[in-house]
Scaffold this motif. Structure first.
Motif, PDB file in Angstrom:
ATOM      1  N   UNK A  80       0.844  -1.193   0.000  1.00  0.00           N
ATOM      2  CA  UNK A  80       0.000   0.000   0.000  1.00  0.00           C
ATOM      3  C   UNK A  80       0.878   1.241   0.000  1.00  0.00           C
ATOM      4  N   UNK A  81       0.568   2.153  -0.914  1.00  0.00           N
ATOM      5  CA  UNK A  81       1.158   3.496  -0.908  1.00  0.00           C
ATOM      6  C   UNK A  81       0.035   4.446  -0.490  1.00  0.00           C
ATOM      7  N   UNK A  82       0.137   4.983   0.711  1.00  0.00           N
ATOM      8  CA  UNK A  82      -0.961   5.786   1.276  1.00  0.00           C
ATOM      9  C   UNK A  82      -0.663   7.267   1.118  1.00  0.00           C
ATOM     10  N   UNK A 120       0.251   7.646  14.276  1.00  0.00           N
ATOM     11  CA  UNK A 120      -0.670   6.516  14.218  1.00  0.00           C
ATOM     12  C   UNK A 120      -0.055   5.381  13.405  1.00  0.00           C
ATOM     13  N   UNK A 121       0.510   5.723  12.254  1.00  0.00           N
ATOM     14  CA  UNK A 121       1.119   4.700  11.408  1.00  0.00           C
ATOM     15  C   UNK A 121       2.285   4.016  12.124  1.00  0.00           C
ATOM     16  N   UNK A 122       3.147   4.800  12.748  1.00  0.00           N
ATOM     17  CA  UNK A 122       4.306   4.221  13.435  1.00  0.00           C
ATOM     18  C   UNK A 122       3.899   3.473  14.697  1.00  0.00           C
ATOM     19  N   UNK A 123       2.796   3.898  15.334  1.00  0.00           N
ATOM     20  CA  UNK A 123       2.303   3.175  16.506  1.00  0.00           C
ATOM     21  C   UNK A 123       1.904   1.751  16.133  1.00  0.00           C
ATOM     22  N   UNK A 124       1.330   1.561  14.951  1.00  0.00           N
ATOM     23  CA  UNK A 124       0.971   0.214  14.512  1.00  0.00           C
ATOM     24  C   UNK A 124       2.219  -0.622  14.249  1.00  0.00           C
ATOM     25  N   UNK A 180       5.263  -0.812   8.408  1.00  0.00           N
ATOM     26  CA  UNK A 180       5.030   0.562   7.975  1.00  0.00           C
ATOM     27  C   UNK A 180       6.358   1.284   7.780  1.00  0.00           C
ATOM     28  N   UNK A 181       6.442   2.050   6.693  1.00  0.00           N
ATOM     29  CA  UNK A 181       7.521   3.016   6.493  1.00  0.00           C
ATOM     30  C   UNK A 181       6.883   4.374   6.265  1.00  0.00           C
ATOM     31  N   UNK A 217      -6.368   2.776   7.131  1.00  0.00           N
ATOM     32  CA  UNK A 217      -5.397   2.106   6.254  1.00  0.00           C
ATOM     33  C   UNK A 217      -4.556   1.097   7.037  1.00  0.00           C
ATOM     34  N   UNK A 218      -3.976   1.524   8.145  1.00  0.00           N
ATOM     35  CA  UNK A 218      -3.074   0.614   8.865  1.00  0.00           C
ATOM     36  C   UNK A 218      -3.848  -0.508   9.553  1.00  0.00           C
TER      37      UNK A 218
END
Length: 333
Positions: free
Chosen positions: A78-80, A159-163, A171-172, A108-109
Motif C-alpha cells: 500500500x502506498x498511502x 498513528x502509522x508508526x504506533x501500529x 510501515x515506512x 489504512x493501517x
C-alpha cells in the motif's frame, strides 16, 4: 512482478504521477480514488487511455473503514497518499483534517494489519517539522504543528508508526519536502505564480516572500517514494525526500519570471498570508538517510535542477489544454 499495489489518493497531484511511474516499472496498480457525483477520477482522467486501461480503479472514501478494507483486499503493498493538504483550508475546517488525515490513516493501517499486507508506505510532509530549529533538517528534528494541517499529519504519522511498534505492522514513513510539477493545484506557490504570469498579469498577488523552502520536482518525489516501497530496510523508518537546496519565495518568484521571460511586481495580500505564528519560516532537507538507505538521489538538485524542473512545469501549465483547467481569478485555499 505480480504483487498488486494499492495507491490511495491516486487521483491527486503526486498520486497520479506515482501511479504512472509504477505502471512504467511494470507494477500492477489498484488506484483508490475519492467518490464524487461527477464520476471523476481526478488527474487519472488526464492520463492517456492506454495507461488508464492498465489500472484497476476503486472508488471510495478514505474516512470509511469498509471501503478502505474492500479496496485493499488482494493487495500486497500500500502506498498511502490520500489526505487533505491545503494549509489555508485547515484554518477553516480543522475537524475535517482530523477525519481524513488521522482517521483515514488509522483505517489504512488497521485494514493492512488485519489483511496481512506486506508493506505500507505512509506519506508525511515536511510541514510536520515546523520552522527549522537546525539545518539541514534530519529525521530527528522535533515535530511542531504550526497549522491544523501539520498537526493532523503529525497525528497520522504517529498513528502509522504506533501500529509498527505495537503490532509489527510493516510501515515506512516517507516525508517529502515541497513537491512541484505538472498537475499541481494553484493553492501551491509555483502554480500560483506560473498561472498568473501565463494569464498576462505582471502584478502578482502572493503571500509571504521571506520564507525559504526545499522544492522537489515531482519525478524525484515519486522515485523516492517507490524506493521506500522497495527497500526492506525502510520498515519502521521515517525518511526525508528532499533536494537539499534552499531558496526564498521571493527569489523563487524571480526565477519563475526569468524562465517565462516576464518582469513582475509582487503584492502580498492578507488572504494569502498565514497567521504569523503559523508560518513555517524555513525548510531545507537533509537527504543523507535516503541516499544511504535507499540509494536515492535527486535528479533535479541545486539551482540548475530547480530551473530545469521549473521549465518543464511552465511548459505544461502554458499548454492550452492544461491552462483551461485552472481558474486564475480565484484564490485557491
Amino acid at each position: 512482478m505480480t504483487e498488486r499495489i494499492l495507491v490511495t489518493g491516486a487521483d491527486g497531484f503526486i498520486g497520479s504521477h506515482l501511479v504512472e511511474y509504477l505502471l512504467e516499472q511494470g507494477r500492477t496498480v489498484r488506484a483508490f480514488v475519492y467518490y464524487n457525483s461527477f464520476d471523476s477520477w481526478g488527474w487519472l482522467d488526464a492520463l492517456p487511455a492506454q495507461t488508464r486501461d492498465e489500472l484497476d480503479v476503486v472508488v471510495g472514501d478514505i474516512r470509511d473503514a469498509g471501503s478502505v478494507r474492500t479496496a485493499m483486499q488482494g493487495c500486497s503493498q500500500v502506498m498511502h497518499l490520500a489526505a487533505l493538504i491545503g494549509i489555508p483550508y485547515s484554518y477553516i475546517a480543522p475537524e475535517s483534517y482530523v477525519d481524513v488525515n488521522v482517521k483515514g490513516t488509522l483505517n489504512v493501517v488497521q485494514a493492512a494489519r488485519d489483511l496481512g499486507v506486506a508493506k505500507i508506505v505512509h506519506t508525511s510532509t515536511s510541514e510536520t517539522y515546523g520552522t527549522a530549529q537546525f539545518v539541514p533538517i534530519t529525521e530527528q528534528h522535533p515535530l511542531v504543528g504550526q497549522s491544523p494541517y501539520a498537526a493532523s499529519k503529525i497525528g497520522a504519522d504517529h498513528m502509522a508508526l504506533a501500529f509498527y511498534r505495537s503490532f509489527g505492522t510493516p510501515v515506512a514513513v516517507v516525508r517529502p519536502f515541497n513537491t512541484y510539477g505538472p498537475r499541481q493545484s494553484t493553492r501551491a506557490i509555483i502554480p500560483t505564480v506560473i498561472t498568473q504570469i501565463a494569464d498576462g498579469r505582471r502584478r502578482l498577488a502572493l503571500g509571504a516572500l521571506s520564507p525559504t523552502r526545499d522544492f522537489n520536482f515531482v519525478a524525484d518525489t515519486v522515485r523516492g517514494m517507490a524506493a521506500v516501497l522497495e527497500s526492506p530496510s525502510s520498515i519502521g523508518e521515517v525518511i526525508n525526500i528532499g533536494s537539499g537546496f534552499e531558496i526564498g519565495i521571493g527569489e523563487l518568484v524571480s526565477l519563475i519570471a526569468d524562465v517565462m521571460g516576464a518582469k513582475v511586481d509582487i503584492e502580498s495580500t492578507a488572504e494569502r498570508t498565514r497567521p504569523e505564528a503559523s508560518e513555517v519560516q524555513r525548510l531545507v532537507a537533509d537527504n543523507s538517510k535516503a541516499q544511504t538507505l535507499l540509494g536515492w538521489r535527486p535528479d533535479y538538485s541545486g539551482h540548475d535542477g530547480l530551473s530545469r524542473g521549473l521549465a518543464q512545469t511552465v511548459a505544461w501549465f502554458c499548454n492550452a489544454a492544461n491552462k483551461v483547467r485552472y481558474h486564475v481569478s480565484r484564490y485557491s485555499v
